[in-house]
Design a protein around this motif. Sequence first.
Motif, PDB file in Angstrom:
ATOM      1  N   GLY A  86     -32.052 -76.469 108.277  1.00  0.00           N
ATOM      2  CA  GLY A  86     -33.285 -77.228 108.199  1.00  0.00           C
ATOM      3  C   GLY A  86     -33.705 -77.607 106.794  1.00  0.00           C
ATOM      4  O   GLY A  86     -34.780 -78.177 106.596  1.00  0.00           O
ATOM      5  N   VAL A  87     -32.867 -77.287 105.788  1.00  0.00           N
ATOM      6  CA  VAL A  87     -33.178 -77.607 104.393  1.00  0.00           C
ATOM      7  C   VAL A  87     -32.211 -78.670 103.898  1.00  0.00           C
ATOM      8  O   VAL A  87     -30.989 -78.498 103.996  1.00  0.00           O
ATOM      9  CB  VAL A  87     -33.091 -76.359 103.499  1.00  0.00           C
ATOM     10  N   ARG A  88     -32.745 -79.743 103.384  1.00  0.00           N
ATOM     11  CA  ARG A  88     -31.934 -80.789 102.778  1.00  0.00           C
ATOM     12  C   ARG A  88     -31.807 -80.492 101.291  1.00  0.00           C
ATOM     13  O   ARG A  88     -32.776 -80.632 100.543  1.00  0.00           O
ATOM     14  CB  ARG A  88     -32.549 -82.162 103.011  1.00  0.00           C
ATOM     15  N   ASP A  89     -30.617 -80.083 100.870  1.00  0.00           N
ATOM     16  CA  ASP A  89     -30.347 -79.748  99.473  1.00  0.00           C
ATOM     17  C   ASP A  89     -29.809 -80.976  98.758  1.00  0.00           C
ATOM     18  O   ASP A  89     -28.692 -81.422  99.040  1.00  0.00           O
ATOM     19  CB  ASP A  89     -29.321 -78.619  99.392  1.00  0.00           C
ATOM     20  N   SER A 144     -34.036 -74.810  90.774  1.00  0.00           N
ATOM     21  CA  SER A 144     -34.420 -75.722  91.852  1.00  0.00           C
ATOM     22  C   SER A 144     -35.842 -75.443  92.335  1.00  0.00           C
ATOM     23  O   SER A 144     -36.357 -74.326  92.225  1.00  0.00           O
ATOM     24  CB  SER A 144     -33.449 -75.604  93.020  1.00  0.00           C
ATOM     25  N   THR A 145     -36.479 -76.476  92.871  1.00  0.00           N
ATOM     26  CA  THR A 145     -37.807 -76.353  93.461  1.00  0.00           C
ATOM     27  C   THR A 145     -37.816 -77.075  94.800  1.00  0.00           C
ATOM     28  O   THR A 145     -36.933 -77.891  95.096  1.00  0.00           O
ATOM     29  CB  THR A 145     -38.882 -76.988  92.557  1.00  0.00           C
ATOM     30  N   TYR A 146     -38.841 -76.783  95.594  1.00  0.00           N
ATOM     31  CA  TYR A 146     -39.009 -77.489  96.859  1.00  0.00           C
ATOM     32  C   TYR A 146     -39.993 -78.643  96.689  1.00  0.00           C
ATOM     33  O   TYR A 146     -40.994 -78.533  95.981  1.00  0.00           O
ATOM     34  CB  TYR A 146     -39.501 -76.538  97.943  1.00  0.00           C
ATOM     35  N   ALA A 147     -39.696 -79.741  97.362  1.00  0.00           N
ATOM     36  CA  ALA A 147     -40.544 -80.926  97.273  1.00  0.00           C
ATOM     37  C   ALA A 147     -41.796 -80.794  98.117  1.00  0.00           C
ATOM     38  O   ALA A 147     -42.756 -81.528  97.915  1.00  0.00           O
ATOM     39  CB  ALA A 147     -39.759 -82.168  97.711  1.00  0.00           C
ATOM     40  N   ASP A 148     -41.800 -79.839  99.052  1.00  0.00           N
ATOM     41  CA  ASP A 148     -42.922 -79.709  99.969  1.00  0.00           C
ATOM     42  C   ASP A 148     -43.142 -78.244 100.313  1.00  0.00           C
ATOM     43  O   ASP A 148     -42.265 -77.396 100.132  1.00  0.00           O
ATOM     44  CB  ASP A 148     -42.667 -80.517 101.246  1.00  0.00           C
ATOM     45  N   ASP A 149     -44.330 -77.944 100.823  1.00  0.00           N
ATOM     46  CA  ASP A 149     -44.653 -76.560 101.172  1.00  0.00           C
ATOM     47  C   ASP A 149     -43.885 -76.061 102.391  1.00  0.00           C
ATOM     48  O   ASP A 149     -43.785 -74.851 102.601  1.00  0.00           O
ATOM     49  CB  ASP A 149     -46.156 -76.426 101.444  1.00  0.00           C
ATOM     50  N   THR A 150     -43.355 -76.963 103.197  1.00  0.00           N
ATOM     51  CA  THR A 150     -42.560 -76.533 104.344  1.00  0.00           C
ATOM     52  C   THR A 150     -41.126 -76.207 103.959  1.00  0.00           C
ATOM     53  O   THR A 150     -40.345 -75.740 104.787  1.00  0.00           O
ATOM     54  CB  THR A 150     -42.560 -77.631 105.428  1.00  0.00           C
TER      55      THR A 150
END
Length: 836
Positions: A282-285, A758-764
Amino acid sequence: MSRSALRTCVSLVAIAAATSFATSASAQTPTPAPAASTATAPAQADEIVVTASSGDKTRLKSSISVSQVSQEAIANFTPRSETEIFRLIPGIHAEDTAGPGGNANIGVRGIPVITGGSEFVGLQEDGLPVTLFGDIQFGNNDYWIRFDNNVDRIEAVRGGSSSTFSSQAPGAVINYISKTGDKPGGEVGISTAINYNETRFDGDYGARLSPSLRFHVGGFVKQGHGPTHIGYRAVKGYQIKGNITQDLGTNGYIRVNFKRLDDREPTFTNSPTLVTFTNSGGVRDIEGFSPFPGFDARKGSNQSIYNESFQTVSTSGQLGRARMEGIHPKATAIGGALHYNFGDHFTVHDDIRYTKMKREFATQFLNVQPTSGVIGSTVNGQTVGSIRYANGPKQGQLFTGAFLNNNPNIDTIMRDMGSFANDLALTGKFDAGFAKVTAKAGLFVMRQNISQEWHVNPQTNELTGTNPAQLDLFSTTGTQLSAFGQSGFNNNWGDCCARSVDLKYTDTAPYFSLNVNGGGLDLDASVRFDDLAARGTAAKGVPGPNFTVTDALGTAVLPSLIVGPQTEMLHYNKKYTSWSLGALYAVTNSSSIFGRVSKGGRFNADRRTLGGNFNADGSLNTQGQVTAVNFVTQQEVGIKTRGPIGGGRYSLEVTGFRAQLIDNNYDFTRINNPAPNNNPIISNGYKSYGLEATLGLHLGKFSLVGDATYSHSRITASATSAIVGKIPHSTPSFYWVLSPSYDAGIFAIGASANGQNSTYADDTNTVRIPGQTYVNGFVKIRPIERVELGFNVNNLFNTLGYRGSGSLVTTGATTGIFQNSAVLGRTMTASIRYKF
């Protein structure tokens, strides 16, 4: 007499009382100038810490996490904005979102930036806040401050005493400390960009007019098109600052200062980039970035000769026009300081400043939208059937591109953002035999005006980085639905954002501290009582008249929203208490260990308006009472050591920290987000822990300095269950800077590498952005005494990347378009400076 007048009189009486001693005291020996700081690295020899502290200890002896960054170290780092300067401070994570004009997101120690701006980090100029709140909508604190030759050093305190020696900044305080003429001399210089169009002149000078009277004055002037190669002169501005100080011998000083800032900078909003990604769990890397055809995010801009100005409708319903000025602050400030010692035991210190601030935020936002998503959509009650170029070389032709930009242009008029601030403190020092005791009592008062009107206009233009043209929409029956690319006035984000606000916030904060020092042990406690008074009105949009607008392609009838007659009233007070406890033990003269716990409050100001928080009489309703103040609780332990090594010197500081936060906020921009992240009301819990480290090494002509921060940050509670346990967006777990340099006298050379994981673009946590490293460098040549030739480069390897959040538009199973504010590509400048 009003409360505000009474507070002003208190300060004036204190100044007058001490000034009465000036005539006799000025004939005494002037106050010795503080030791000059080493200018080649952030970790220099200790100055007395004056930011968010008792003001009588060095870094080594202070039980707080503090950094001091010199003027020259900042210049060598080659920052392209205030935000980049903050990357030299451990624990601070600064995310460029709009360029050198301001509007950055500034977080600290894993405490995320929830809605934008600088919610928990305060910016100060000579000890007084630039603005009372760091995240004022379209008026953040970094709009109003500029680094130049006037700055002697920047001090930053993270956590701890920032909760009690400042208001509205429990996460950190960053203080720009000005030169005051105690070190005579100055510099003039001119720098010019090599691979873009921009020229800047800098100058400053300080000296003594008499044995007891000194001054400093300086500033800059600049102009150009900027590093994004905008087709018109988008960069234009100046700043002049100065102060004059009357030394009162060994008793202290009286100082008067002034500042004038008028600076226009383009904003660097979203830029598109092609990406490939993998999809697992479910994670787009995202694996890599490559330039979008026709729009290189490193140097492209959606500001253009074809949208250099745009039409607006005023709050009263009058058609007008705004210039695309980017962020354009105007600030005029006058203030002063009094420092007076009454014998050996008591000291009074007062800082006072009045600032008039206003002007405009006018820019073109960007959002990548498939053209197929616009064709067939409903605009102004009709179905879009075709799109044509509204201007430019293809004017009138059908637009057939696969993607376009459909984000609004926006014009926020900052009618009045001025403030009055005063900080008066009395300090007493006593010898109790077994220890030295220092007690401090102070009163801080600041009044902040926030008077604005917003104009957010839906528009469409082509997706290219060089002079994009505007696009007009036509219905399936041939009716023109937009003119000059705009399809309406003030109605892009709904009725919330066709707004006018006229607000005043007054913060009255008495504070107290007690310090006991003896036998190598230093204990301190401090408390602050903030009392916020909010007064004013806010109004949102109602349907306004339709406007018939004609451009080169024809005539369109465009709807509008105008500010309605119904106003939301604010008339309430909110009190809260912040506290901090610290202890330090000096193991040796060159090593110490410390620990601290603190709890600091942060008042939610203008972001609470038009969000359902107030009763009809302006008092807080139940929701407003719960969400009026956010508290940050922090714990930290650390070690500080320095000394000789291999014929040189080193310094090392390591701090472990924990932070907890419940953040209640409101973000109107979430309304247009897809579920589950589309609720504008935010109430989330956060926790973080980690380590900060600062290293300085000086071996002869070689220096090496570095900062690194590790933080483990998580969302611990939320009404949106899908984000609980996730990493907050735009929050790296590791970020760092490393700067080696070699100074041989006739020449100097250095580099600095800074990066993050790396960081996430969104809280989900569904889109992960890869970490990047960026390298800057400088070369200096000094062919003759006092003359210096320089060459600086930022992003030496022209790395394409992003530091913050963003969004992903998928174009295939493993391909897409990512968009956010990109890091500028390689920029180079040459300079010549004369020091005297």
